[in-house]
Design a protein around this motif. Structure first.
Motif: not given
Length: 89
Positions: A19-26
Motif C-alpha cells: 500500500i505504501m509503495d502504491v501511495i508513493r507512486s501517486g
C-alpha cells in the motif's frame, strides 16, 4: 462507486508495504470499515528542493522592491538583540 480503490481498515496492517509503495507512486485509497468510507490516505505533494537560475531570475524580475530602511527596522523590532543574555530571564 468511489474514484479511488477501496481497502479495508485491516489492509494497511496486512499489506502495508504494498500500500505504501502504491501511495508513493501517486495513488490514493478510500479506507472502509463495515462498508462505510472512513478515511483516505493520500500521497504528499513533493516539493522541489532547488530552483534553476533561470526560474529565480524570472521570479526576481516580478518581485516587489524592498526598502532597506524599512526592512532593517522590521528586523530590529522583532529580533532578539542579545539571545544569550542570562539577565534577560
Amino acid at each position: 462507486m468511489s474514484a479511488q480503490p477501496e481497502i479495508t481498515r485491516r489492509d494497511p496492517r496486512n499489506r502495508s508495504r504494498e500500500i505504501m509503495d502504491v501511495i508513493r507512486s501517486g495513488q490514493s485509497f478510500t479506507v472502509a470499515r463495515d462498508g462505510h468510507p472512513i478515511g483516505q490516505p493520500v500521497p504528499l505533494r513533493r516539493r522541489r528542493r532547488f530552483v534553476s537560475r533561470q526560474e529565480f531570475a524570472a521570479m526576481s524580475r516580478t518581485a516587489p522592491a524592498i526598502d532597506i530602511g524599512t526592512f532593517r527596522a522590521d528586523q530590529d523590532a522583532t529580533a532578539d538583540t542579545y539571545p544569550d543574555d542570562p539577565c534577560a530571564r
